[in-house]
Design a protein around this motif. Sequence first.
Motif, mmCIF file in Angstrom:
data_model
loop_
_atom_site.group_PDB
_atom_site.id
_atom_site.type_symbol
_atom_site.label_atom_id
_atom_site.label_comp_id
_atom_site.label_asym_id
_atom_site.label_seq_id
_atom_site.Cartn_x
_atom_site.Cartn_y
_atom_site.Cartn_z
ATOM 1 N N ARG A 114 0.847 -1.315 0.060
ATOM 2 C CA ARG A 114 0.195 -0.052 0.162
ATOM 3 C C ARG A 114 1.006 1.419 0.052
ATOM 4 O O ARG A 114 2.119 1.143 0.252
ATOM 5 C CB ARG A 114 -0.978 -0.130 1.252
ATOM 6 N N GLU A 116 0.714 3.983 1.882
ATOM 7 C CA GLU A 116 1.033 4.611 3.023
ATOM 8 C C GLU A 116 2.208 3.618 3.663
ATOM 9 O O GLU A 116 3.201 4.123 4.567
ATOM 10 C CB GLU A 116 -0.003 4.834 4.054
ATOM 11 N N ARG A 214 -5.962 5.265 5.494
ATOM 12 C CA ARG A 214 -4.474 5.354 5.118
ATOM 13 C C ARG A 214 -3.447 5.989 6.024
ATOM 14 O O ARG A 214 -2.313 5.680 6.404
ATOM 15 C CB ARG A 214 -4.421 6.258 3.690
#
Length: 339
Positions: A114, A116, A214
């Motif tokens: 991801r 983040e 996030r």
Amino acid sequence: MDERNRRAVLIGAFGTIAVFALLFVAVGADRVLDSLLSADPSLVVLTFALALCWLAAWSLMLRTILATLGVDVPLEKTFFVYAGAVFANSVTPFGQAGGEPVAALIISNVSESRYETGLAGIATVDVLNVVPSLSLVFVGVGYYATTAAVGERLETAVGSALALSVGVVLLVVLVWRSRETLVECLPASVAPRIARLGLGRFDPATLEADLADRLSRFFENLERISTDRRRLATAIGLSLAGWLFQAAALLTAFAALGYSVPLSVLVFVVPLANLAGATPLPGGLGGIEAAFVALLVPTTGIEAAAVTAAVLVFRGAVYWMPVVIGGVSVSVFGVRELR
């Protein structure tokens, strides 16, 4: 590229050209060229090889941090992933601060993690690099002070390093202590603006929930990194190795021109000069070179033209080579989608 980004790129490019023009006028472009033409090719090649060692050390540092987050990047790919991150930092204003979002996107797409997670990884690498750099600055300057008088330029540079480091630490502490408030309030403030700009794929409410999720995971990732002491120590050791490889590369660049420079000077000049990467120039290009010349002339006693030539060889190895490798890497990996 929108109008705002185009304007920022043009301003950065003109700023870089202006800084280099002033530098060459001040030191004498013809004398710099003469010094460059006298360089020993084998030692120039060794300078680039040492720069590759620096890049490898910091790529392993990124791999170590990502492993803490459960992200496994193959060893043979790590080097090119980090080169892509360096490319992003090198072509955006304000150095690491400007390139981190792009670097995180590269990591996210290559590692299939991801966004983040990639952002937490590259941000941690950049923050951890401050620790050994400050150690080298204070130890190196302390040793230098026992052998020579510390000039005004060096005092100013060390003071700037200390002030910037304190500022970074205070900002990190403030953000960490306010993380719950940020998770609660920041998405609600940002989401409607993103939606109005047409940058979001969802309606404001959905976008706000996605941003909050996030941001929450970003802070959770940072917490996971901070609790793994063994990997943190390994990362800091790799960071120190990278700084020392850079110092060795600059030492070799001077040797290529026939000059001997104390390594004890270079170990603190390299991190000090890199502070100029915080300027609004692409990767600090121009500003960092000028900072090197301003610091090395009084601390080495070598004429400015020769110092400038050595710095240009060194920066060719630590700036332009990673830009080429990283640019090709980004093109090959393909950065298209935010995960």
